[in-house]
Design a protein around this motif. Sequence first.
Motif: not given
Lengths: 350, 350
Positions: A257-258, A304, B46, B225, B254, B257-258, B260-267
């Motif tokens: 996406a980036r 992560n 997430g 984080p 998407d 994701a653009r 916020v970096r990184p994103v969609h982590s396990l937490l």
Amino acid sequence: MTNGGCLTDVPGIRVGHHQRRGNGWRTGTTVALLPAGTIGGIDVRGGGPGTRDTDLLRPTATMDVVHAVCLTGGSAYGLAAAGGVMRHLEAKAIGFKVGPGTHDVVPIVPSAVIFDLGRGGAFGRRPDESFGERAARAARATPSPLGAVGAGTGARARGLQGGVGTASVTLANGVVVSALAVVNAAGCVIDPSTGLPWMPGRVVLRRPVAAEREAVRRHMESAVPPLNTTIGIVATTAALTKAECSKFASVAHDGLARAVRPVHSLLDGDTIFGLSTGRDELGSLENAAGDGLPPQRSRIVWLNAVLEAGAACFAAACTDAIVHAVSTGGDPSYRDLCPSAYPRAFPSAK
Amino acid sequence: MTNGGCLTDVPGIRVGHHQRRGNGWRTGTTVALLPAGTIGGIDVRGGGPGTRDTDLLRPTATMDVVHAVCLTGGSAYGLAAAGGVMRHLEAKAIGFKVGPGTHDVVPIVPSAVIFDLGRGGAFGRRPDESFGERAARAARATPSPLGAVGAGTGARARGLQGGVGTASVTLANGVVVSALAVVNAAGCVIDPSTGLPWMPGRVVLRRPVAAEREAVRRHMESAVPPLNTTIGIVATTAALTKAECSKFASVAHDGLARAVRPVHSLLDGDTIFGLSTGRDELGSLENAAGDGLPPQRSRIVWLNAVLEAGAACFAAACTDAIVHAVSTGGDPSYRDLCPSAYPRAFPSAK
């Protein structure tokens, strides 16, 4: 973030390409052969995917090992190439054991396709079993070429020559993460406002001169987004569960996406496979790291980091696919339009 | 791409906030009340979501209308706030009709939470039913404030004050697309190398002076984080099917994701709702556009434009959440650290 590198920096993975050009042909196949015990997952985020033997990668399905991944041109017709990869593996008695004979195996070869039909001039010229078999036979652990090879031969990214890119990174704990992307995107890999890729790759590019920026912007603007797709692989030496492999693939889509904007449209077939060779137990690495977190939490922190590295490698792979592509006919390459962006030492286009 | 704007630019949507600060409190709730017939979908990407009444949004579930969406602090405890939104709607006889009485309704209020427990000093101070009810009562169609309000009150984005952002865009065919994000991300909204947001918002920022860039970089680097999440809504006047609403939510990730970096982590519990008020039939718009494509293809082209706009609005909303946030205690705001980035005319922090 990435160190250049290749999908094959994860030990045991070998990559091979086969392609045909001319006489109506402009397509090919890329195969990754995997070390024994590799576990796989998937995330399909495009609206128009073409896949084979991918339902078994879902967390609720029984099979977890994967023997190879086949990425190919030819749209849904090209899925035939996977049969050639299976034939290659069957002959070597590599596969899921289903009988007493040495060769009583079923190789598990999840596959995905890009749309490149007719781009060489003849609609019927597309990969068949022989493409998969030849790509598998050509597979090597050494760095493989970048750009318009294998499945990237007939690829197109918003009117520019598409291709294959790859990248890797080694985390502080020794875990290797790598990626390979076949970029055939409807979206732009190049930022129209700067003439440079949205995300960095292995080559430090300069801003192209104004006339080149304008040329690439106009060219991308005029290219009607056709049937397109980015497909690829992220792999790691970290020991992931099958479900975590799908999560790994899922977060790699953030890198896509980036690097490609827009992406995941209804006409893209964007699909990423997530693979774990299982060499490095994240549960034991946590102690070596001495980060003071409780074991379960520490594993999540490392995991992560693997996810984040997968996204970074996939983004870099997408950029390198376009930056390194040489036109195979029909579509100009980025380099054709923006030669001034490249360093002098960049290998000359062939 | 976006024109500033608000979630409420999609006619019929009203947004309300309720929050408490001080005396151990630092949390709140944001509610979107929806026009009759609004259809909803969802994409949870997430690894650690907290949600309520979201399974019914899946394409295979029967219910398709949604009456409100509740976004709230308080982690899983905060899901109680949705009950207050339901009470508000029940009193107005708004909901899925289940009996002969005027008020025999079940309001459908899908909800998601962010983790902000203990950020005001007392672990037990978190949204309850009254928060949802008050936020619903406060809901207005007029532009709502940006930054640390409602569910964004206790939000934190890699050590910076988090908040609520919103954006909208009107496509050439008159379709409106809008977004609202509550940014509580583990990842960075600010690019550490430039000190500016990764993605543009409604304010044109200048590059902060070197000392400020260094301060924000160091601050983000030192912020471990924690349990974090970005949640939000994309909405459109385009008539989408229920399944298309989930696709709409999916592609909005998407934009996340653009931005916020990184994103969609396990937490992270990253969750986006996709809503369609159904005002504009894409099937009829295609003729007005006179683009010469066959009807089905033309609808897909417009639908792709809606998806792309959703991603752009969600990215802009994430940026604006951080750029407009004023510290509510504990975490400095971006503006505290990089005042030189702001134009002179920017409203003073209160």
